[in-house]
Design a protein around this motif. Structure first.
Motif, PDB file in Angstrom:
ATOM      1  N   LEU A 612      63.738 116.950  24.161  1.00  0.00           N
ATOM      2  CA  LEU A 612      64.492 115.885  23.509  1.00  0.00           C
ATOM      3  C   LEU A 612      65.489 116.537  22.558  1.00  0.00           C
ATOM      4  O   LEU A 612      65.116 117.352  21.715  1.00  0.00           O
ATOM      5  CB  LEU A 612      63.547 114.953  22.738  1.00  0.00           C
ATOM      6  N   VAL A 613      66.809 116.139  22.701  1.00  0.00           N
ATOM      7  CA  VAL A 613      67.898 116.756  21.916  1.00  0.00           C
ATOM      8  C   VAL A 613      68.786 115.637  21.376  1.00  0.00           C
ATOM      9  O   VAL A 613      69.027 114.626  22.050  1.00  0.00           O
ATOM     10  CB  VAL A 613      68.712 117.741  22.764  1.00  0.00           C
ATOM     11  N   CYS A 614      69.248 115.788  20.136  1.00  0.00           N
ATOM     12  CA  CYS A 614      70.160 114.800  19.546  1.00  0.00           C
ATOM     13  C   CYS A 614      71.556 114.944  20.184  1.00  0.00           C
ATOM     14  O   CYS A 614      71.986 116.045  20.561  1.00  0.00           O
ATOM     15  CB  CYS A 614      70.270 114.993  18.033  1.00  0.00           C
ATOM     16  N   GLU A 615      72.266 113.825  20.277  1.00  0.00           N
ATOM     17  CA  GLU A 615      73.566 113.839  20.942  1.00  0.00           C
ATOM     18  C   GLU A 615      74.606 114.602  20.136  1.00  0.00           C
ATOM     19  O   GLU A 615      75.616 115.023  20.671  1.00  0.00           O
ATOM     20  CB  GLU A 615      74.035 112.391  21.174  1.00  0.00           C
ATOM     21  N   ARG A 616      74.365 114.763  18.860  1.00  0.00           N
ATOM     22  CA  ARG A 616      75.288 115.538  18.032  1.00  0.00           C
ATOM     23  C   ARG A 616      74.583 116.828  17.640  1.00  0.00           C
ATOM     24  O   ARG A 616      73.438 116.818  17.184  1.00  0.00           O
ATOM     25  CB  ARG A 616      75.722 114.768  16.805  1.00  0.00           C
ATOM     26  N   ARG A 618      74.957 118.731  15.214  1.00  0.00           N
ATOM     27  CA  ARG A 618      74.614 118.970  13.808  1.00  0.00           C
ATOM     28  C   ARG A 618      73.312 118.285  13.404  1.00  0.00           C
ATOM     29  O   ARG A 618      72.783 118.529  12.327  1.00  0.00           O
ATOM     30  CB  ARG A 618      75.757 118.487  12.921  1.00  0.00           C
ATOM     31  N   HIS A 619      72.864 117.350  14.246  1.00  0.00           N
ATOM     32  CA  HIS A 619      71.597 116.662  13.996  1.00  0.00           C
ATOM     33  C   HIS A 619      70.503 117.289  14.846  1.00  0.00           C
ATOM     34  O   HIS A 619      70.759 117.881  15.890  1.00  0.00           O
ATOM     35  CB  HIS A 619      71.711 115.160  14.316  1.00  0.00           C
ATOM     36  N   GLY A 620      69.260 117.125  14.444  1.00  0.00           N
ATOM     37  CA  GLY A 620      68.135 117.556  15.274  1.00  0.00           C
ATOM     38  C   GLY A 620      67.919 119.055  15.243  1.00  0.00           C
ATOM     39  O   GLY A 620      68.484 119.792  14.435  1.00  0.00           O
ATOM     40  N   TYR A 621      67.125 119.482  16.176  1.00  0.00           N
ATOM     41  CA  TYR A 621      66.693 120.869  16.240  1.00  0.00           C
ATOM     42  C   TYR A 621      66.821 121.383  17.663  1.00  0.00           C
ATOM     43  O   TYR A 621      66.750 120.607  18.621  1.00  0.00           O
ATOM     44  CB  TYR A 621      65.253 120.988  15.778  1.00  0.00           C
ATOM     45  N   PRO A 622      67.009 122.709  17.847  1.00  0.00           N
ATOM     46  CA  PRO A 622      67.069 123.261  19.203  1.00  0.00           C
ATOM     47  C   PRO A 622      65.708 123.196  19.880  1.00  0.00           C
ATOM     48  O   PRO A 622      64.680 122.984  19.250  1.00  0.00           O
ATOM     49  CB  PRO A 622      67.533 124.697  18.977  1.00  0.00           C
ATOM     50  N   VAL A 623      65.684 123.404  21.195  1.00  0.00           N
ATOM     51  CA  VAL A 623      64.464 123.347  22.007  1.00  0.00           C
ATOM     52  C   VAL A 623      63.973 124.762  22.236  1.00  0.00           C
ATOM     53  O   VAL A 623      64.719 125.624  22.718  1.00  0.00           O
ATOM     54  CB  VAL A 623      64.731 122.639  23.349  1.00  0.00           C
ATOM     55  N   ASN A 624      62.675 125.026  21.867  1.00  0.00           N
ATOM     56  CA  ASN A 624      62.041 126.313  22.135  1.00  0.00           C
ATOM     57  C   ASN A 624      61.469 126.299  23.537  1.00  0.00           C
ATOM     58  O   ASN A 624      60.727 125.391  23.915  1.00  0.00           O
ATOM     59  CB  ASN A 624      60.931 126.593  21.130  1.00  0.00           C
ATOM     60  N   ILE A 625      61.793 127.317  24.314  1.00  0.00           N
ATOM     61  CA  ILE A 625      61.310 127.403  25.695  1.00  0.00           C
ATOM     62  C   ILE A 625      60.610 128.738  25.874  1.00  0.00           C
ATOM     63  O   ILE A 625      60.875 129.722  25.182  1.00  0.00           O
ATOM     64  CB  ILE A 625      62.461 127.254  26.707  1.00  0.00           C
ATOM     65  N   THR A 626      59.645 128.762  26.806  1.00  0.00           N
ATOM     66  CA  THR A 626      58.942 129.987  27.195  1.00  0.00           C
ATOM     67  C   THR A 626      58.630 129.889  28.664  1.00  0.00           C
ATOM     68  O   THR A 626      59.160 128.995  29.354  1.00  0.00           O
ATOM     69  CB  THR A 626      57.669 130.177  26.356  1.00  0.00           C
ATOM     70  N   ALA A 627      57.773 130.790  29.183  1.00  0.00           N
ATOM     71  CA  ALA A 627      57.445 130.791  30.604  1.00  0.00           C
ATOM     72  C   ALA A 627      55.979 131.160  30.761  1.00  0.00           C
ATOM     73  O   ALA A 627      55.369 131.787  29.887  1.00  0.00           O
ATOM     74  CB  ALA A 627      58.322 131.759  31.370  1.00  0.00           C
ATOM     75  N   SER A 628      55.372 130.753  31.873  1.00  0.00           N
ATOM     76  CA  SER A 628      54.004 131.125  32.229  1.00  0.00           C
ATOM     77  C   SER A 628      54.041 131.824  33.575  1.00  0.00           C
ATOM     78  O   SER A 628      54.820 131.456  34.460  1.00  0.00           O
ATOM     79  CB  SER A 628      53.102 129.888  32.273  1.00  0.00           C
ATOM     80  N   GLU A 707      69.361 110.423  10.290  1.00  0.00           N
ATOM     81  CA  GLU A 707      69.667 111.554   9.418  1.00  0.00           C
ATOM     82  C   GLU A 707      68.581 112.616   9.422  1.00  0.00           C
ATOM     83  O   GLU A 707      68.830 113.771   9.093  1.00  0.00           O
ATOM     84  CB  GLU A 707      69.882 111.035   7.981  1.00  0.00           C
ATOM     85  N   ASN A 708      67.348 112.210   9.793  1.00  0.00           N
ATOM     86  CA  ASN A 708      66.248 113.177   9.805  1.00  0.00           C
ATOM     87  C   ASN A 708      66.144 113.935  11.126  1.00  0.00           C
ATOM     88  O   ASN A 708      65.249 114.772  11.293  1.00  0.00           O
ATOM     89  CB  ASN A 708      64.928 112.461   9.534  1.00  0.00           C
ATOM     90  N   GLY A 709      67.026 113.609  12.064  1.00  0.00           N
ATOM     91  CA  GLY A 709      67.000 114.296  13.337  1.00  0.00           C
ATOM     92  C   GLY A 709      66.044 113.685  14.330  1.00  0.00           C
ATOM     93  O   GLY A 709      65.703 114.326  15.335  1.00  0.00           O
ATOM     94  N   ASP A 710      65.597 112.416  14.072  1.00  0.00           N
ATOM     95  CA  ASP A 710      64.696 111.726  15.000  1.00  0.00           C
ATOM     96  C   ASP A 710      65.463 110.695  15.790  1.00  0.00           C
ATOM     97  O   ASP A 710      66.366 110.022  15.269  1.00  0.00           O
ATOM     98  CB  ASP A 710      63.578 111.034  14.220  1.00  0.00           C
ATOM     99  N   CYS A 711      65.068 110.556  17.073  1.00  0.00           N
ATOM    100  CA  CYS A 711      65.727 109.575  17.943  1.00  0.00           C
ATOM    101  C   CYS A 711      65.451 108.171  17.452  1.00  0.00           C
ATOM    102  O   CYS A 711      64.323 107.842  17.081  1.00  0.00           O
ATOM    103  CB  CYS A 711      65.228 109.702  19.386  1.00  0.00           C
ATOM    104  N   THR A 712      66.521 107.280  17.462  1.00  0.00           N
ATOM    105  CA  THR A 712      66.333 105.878  17.115  1.00  0.00           C
ATOM    106  C   THR A 712      65.695 105.153  18.286  1.00  0.00           C
ATOM    107  O   THR A 712      65.668 105.654  19.420  1.00  0.00           O
ATOM    108  CB  THR A 712      67.676 105.239  16.759  1.00  0.00           C
ATOM    109  N   VAL A 713      65.203 103.878  18.019  1.00  0.00           N
ATOM    110  CA  VAL A 713      64.546 103.115  19.083  1.00  0.00           C
ATOM    111  C   VAL A 713      65.536 102.751  20.174  1.00  0.00           C
ATOM    112  O   VAL A 713      65.270 102.887  21.373  1.00  0.00           O
ATOM    113  CB  VAL A 713      63.911 101.831  18.482  1.00  0.00           C
TER     114      VAL A 713
END
Length: 908
Positions: A612-616, A618-628, A707-713
């Motif tokens: 889940l990523v914010c459309e802007r 400057r908002h939100g946080y990047p996505v951490n990815i790894t592998a198995s 403003e907190n980087g959370d998706c609205t409803v």
């Protein structure tokens, strides 16, 4: 003199009271010459070797021969001198006492003419109270004279002149009673008439009337036999008064001593005494002590008890194994040879006799002494045989090989009897042990470590047995016994044995089918028998292997995969059987553990699959990815994450930055990306040689954020894939549904209200119908529900119904009254008749004893058969009869309709 029974000799003074009259000739100026002596007689009866005497008055002493000696000058004998003399034996065990009184010869205390002289010491002036009273001529006791001395002031004082010797009365006298003891006399009886009396315990105090006195003659008597064990002495006072009760003489003290007679047997504390002594005890060993008590005077022979042994049972080895101390009652051994194994208990009859053991005059009693012989370890254990045989199958554990029997004469189940077995030779490897049977004391040879027939087919054990307790000293026997135990080992068919179990095999995974892994062959321990071994598979979870039946070669049937769920810590385990052809066949089990070496055969997979990523940006946080990666190191991480060149939108909209060897971050490259669902391809490569790569698709949900980087409803719904039109349509449908529900509720409420407000067709005042009034009452509870159905049936007896008032019945009863049930009313009814009629019915129902325990309906309109009322057809308008119904107008509004119908009939 009177004939007297010769009593046995008893040590002591000849008299209990001595009176010594000192002649005037020996006085010089009222002095007794120092050195003047008189002798007191003491009887030793040849039993007392040495006696010492002691005087309570230091002016007098008693020599060893009994001579009374004045140590100092006695200057005054105008008043008698009295003191005690004590005699003791050399051991200090016995004490005797007597009283000595010195008086001047010719003194008023000299014995009168009629007084009985009680001994042969008159020449020396010694008189004493006899232990035997002469009742035919009783002793005379005279009240002492009162000496009067003048003084310068004319005063006079009185003094007592002598002390009355004690009166000795033997116990258990046979009478006749009363028996005269002494005579009391006053010197004034010649001038005036004197009355005598005695007071004290035994006279006028409990025990009353033991002693009485003739008030005229003064003779004092005893009224019954005395018992010294109940009371040993009495203290009385004699009184002399005139006939008017005036005291004529001062009271004199009379001391009466009850002379002990041998009238009590010695009594043992117990009738049976229990003691013990160890066997082989030396002579003089104390065993036990018995004690008897004699109620007679212990200072005389009457109370001195002597013990002796009457009998001993059994007479083994001799009749006199024990002796007893005659004085203390201590029993001890007197001979050797006490052996518990021959005699475990002796029974001894002990006799106690008073009079110091005199069988002619003493009284005796007996008791039983049980002497138990305690065991000592004087008998070592002895094995019944010098050799014992046994056999044991090879490889058996815990089985009894041989039973070693032993004999021991000591007391069973004691340390002196309990056997202790030891193996002293023939078992260097410790295959055997010996356990003692607690009940039989036998030794059980048990196998504690398996034996191998192929290595050793026989054993010869050296066994030694001894007791838990050490053998008593002085026993010539050896403290232990030994024997040899020969054990034969029996050959049995042993199972084949895999030399290496488990067998470890190392292979790379991915080995193709039909690949030979190893040969898993077993060996037969039965070297002396030629047998064939066959192999089979017992456990193969993945069914990857097979084994050659004859030679045990293991080959693969499928590709071995390290990543298989049947692998545990890179190890695959299978179990195989080896069976010989013996009788019966024996089976051995072997395990093969295959360690698979990892190869790089699995591509890495991206984790997570959604984000889940914010459309802007400057908002939100990047996505951490790894592998198995199913592979292990070094064929797994570190991983390489890349965005592919196709499609071009991937690198245009997104960027990946490396965090460490296993993690990276995915974030927007552009400032804004429209909300929606995006599929971002990411290329992941592992570190294998060669490395393997895999393109995984990450589903990224782009949504509007706060403003907190959370998706609205709304943003979350939009991301779910619904357009604005679809959302509006859903909202309209929800509104329509809620409106329909609200309309239905309003319609139901309105119908309910109309039903309640709808007017009746007939005015309530004119409505003559019965109306049911609902009170929402359910009854009295569970007790009202316990119905008696028999009340609903036709009763067998109708008496209770016949007795009811007419006009009322219950609906649960069948009418049986032939006449009308209504109360009789006057022809022209009164408006109050109806109320009274109903009240009468209710009262009858309330007082009905047969009423059921539940509510029932009362019926008032039953007319019954043959009613006197005519048919209602008689109310027809064509009837010729006329009747006045105006009274209906007085019955109230409920009867108004009838009044209107029938009240005006005459006019029509």
């Amino acid at each position: 003199g009177n004939a007297q029974t010769i009593a046995p000799c008893r040590p002591g003074f000849s008299q209990s009271f001595y009176t010594v009259f000192v002649p005037r000739g020996v006085l010089q100026g009222l002095n007794i010459h120092k050195g003047k002596s008189l002798q007191l007689k003491f009887e030793t009866c040849q039993q007392i070797e040495e006696v010492s005497f002691e005087s309570s008055d230091p002016k007098f002493s008693v020599r060893p021969d009994g001579s009374l000696y004045a140590e100092q000058h006695v200057t005054n004998l105008t008043e008698p001198i009295q003191f005690m003399v004590t005699a003791r034996d050399s051991a200090g065990k016995y004490i005797w006492e007597t009283t000595v009184k010195l008086a001047l010869a010719g003194h008023l205390l000299s014995p009168p003419v009629n007084q009985v002289r009680t001994n042969d010491f008159a020449g020396d002036g010694i008189y004493g109270g006899s232990s035997h009273n002469h009742y035919q001529n009783p002793r005379l006791i005279t009240f002492p004279r009162q000496h009067q001395r003048g003084s310068s002031n004319g005063l006079r004082r009185q003094k007592r002149d002598w002390v009355i010797p004690p009166i000795n009365v033997p116990e258990n006298s046979r009478g006749p009673f009363p028996q005269v003891l002494v005579r009391i006399r006053s010197d004034q009886d010649k001038e005036i008439e004197i009355r005598y009396s005695i007071t004290g315990a035994g006279a006028d105090q409990p025990p009353n009337d033991v002693y009485i006195i003739d008030p005229v003659t003064g003779k004092m008597s005893v009224t019954k036999p005395l018992d010294r064990e109940e009371r040993a002495s009495y203290h009385l006072r004699a009184h002399a008064v005139d006939i008017n009760g005036n005291q004529m003489e001062p009271p004199i003290d009379l001391y009466i001593y009850v002379i002990d007679m041998n009238d009590n047997r010695p009594e043992f504390k117990n009738q049976v005494y229990n003691g013990s002594v160890a066997e082989m005890s030396k002579p003089g060993t104390s065993v036990m002590q018995v004690t008897a008590f004699d109620a007679d005077d212990s200072t005389t022979a009457n109370g001195l008890v002597h013990y002796r042994i009457l009998s001993q049972t059994p007479h083994i080895p001799i009749p006199n194994m024990f002796t007893i101390n005659g004085a203390t009652g201590e029993i001890s051994t007197i001979a050797t040879g006490i052996d518990r194994e021959k005699v475990s208990q002796y029974t001894i009859i002990v006799q106690a006799t008073d009079m110091e053991g005199s069988l002619n005059f003493g009284l005796s009693n007996t008791a039983t002494a049980l002497i138990s012989i305690t065991d000592i370890n004087d008998n070592p254990p002895e094995l019944d045989s010098k050799t014992f045989q046994g056999e044991v199958p090879e490889n058996a554990v815990g089985v009894v090989v041989a039973n070693l029997t032993v004999r021991d004469k000591d007391q069973p189940h004691t340390p002196n009897w309990n056997a202790v077995y030891r193996i002293t030779g023939g078992d260097a490897m410790g295959h055997f042990a010996i356990r003692t049977d607690e009940v039989t004391n036998d030794g059980k040879v048990i196998v504690v470590k398996p034996v191998d027939y192929e290595r050793n087919d026989a054993f010869t054990l050296m066994v030694v047995v001894s007791n838990q307790a050490h053998l008593a000293s002085g026993i010539p026997s050896s403290p232990s016994s030994s024997a040899a135990v020969s054990i034969k080992v029996l050959d049995v068919n042993e199972a084949p044995v895999f030399p290496s179990n488990p067998k470890i095999i190392r292979f790379e995974e991915g080995v193709p089918a039909d690949t030979t892994l190893a040969t898993f062959a077993a060996l037969d321990p039965d070297r002396f028998i030629q047998q064939t071994i066959r192999y089979s598979k017992l456990s193969d979870p993945a069914n990857w292997l097979k084994i050659n039946r004859t030679n045990g070669r293991i080959t693969t049937t499928a590709v071995l995969d390290r990543e298989s769920p049947y692998m545990k810590k890179n190890v695959y385990e299978a179990t195989f059987l080896a069976v010989d052809n013996g009788s019966p066949p024996a089976t051995g089990t072997g395990t093969v553990q295959i360690y698979l070496i990892d190869v790089n055969d699995n591509v890495p997979v991206l984790v997570p699959q959604e984000a889940l990523v914010c459309e802007r940006s400057r908002h939100g946080y990047p996505v951490n990815i790894t592998a198995s990666d199913l592979d292990s190191e070094p064929n797994a991480g570190p991983y390489v994450f890349e965005l592919p060149s196709y499609p071009s939108s991937a690198r245009r909209n997104w960027t990946i930055s490396r965090l460490n060897g296993n993690y990276a971050q995915l974030k927007l490259r552009i400032p804004y990306l429209e909300a929606g669902m995006y599929r971002v391809p990411i290329l992941v490569s592992d570190s294998g040689n060669p490395p393997l790569s895999n393109t995984s698709v990450l589903k990224v949900k782009v949504c509007p954020c706060d403003e907190n980087g959370d998706c609205t409803v709304l943003g979350a719904v939009t991301v779910a894939g619904l357009g604005t039109g679809a959302i509006i349509t859903i909202l309209i449908c929800i509104i329509i549904l809620l409106s329909m529900v609200l309309f239905f509720v309003v319609w139901v409420k309105r119908r309910e209200k109309e039903r309640q407000t709808k007017p009746l067709l007939i005015d309530p005042e004119d409505d003559v119908r019965d109306n049911i009034l609902k009170y929402d009452e359910e009854g009295g509870g569970e007790e009202d529900q316990d119905y008696d159905l028999s009340q609903l049936q036709q009763p067998e007896s109708l008496d209770h119904i016949m007795s009811k008032p007419a006009g009322v019945r219950r609906v649960d009863e069948r009418p049986v009254i032939l006449e009308s049930q209504y109360p009789v009313r006057p022809t022209v009814p009164h408006p109050g008749d109806i109320g009274e009629f109903i009240i009468d019915g209710l009262r009858a129902a309330d007082n009905d004893p047969t009423a059921p325990p539940y509510d029932s309906l009362l019926v008032f309109d039953y007319e019954g058969s043959g009613s006197t009322a005519g048919s209602v057809s008689s109310l027809d308008s064509s009837s010729s009869g006329e009747q006045d119904y105006d009274y209906l107008n007085d019955w109230g509004p409920r009867f108004k309709k009838l009044a209107d119908l029938y009240g005006g009939g005459g006019e029509d």
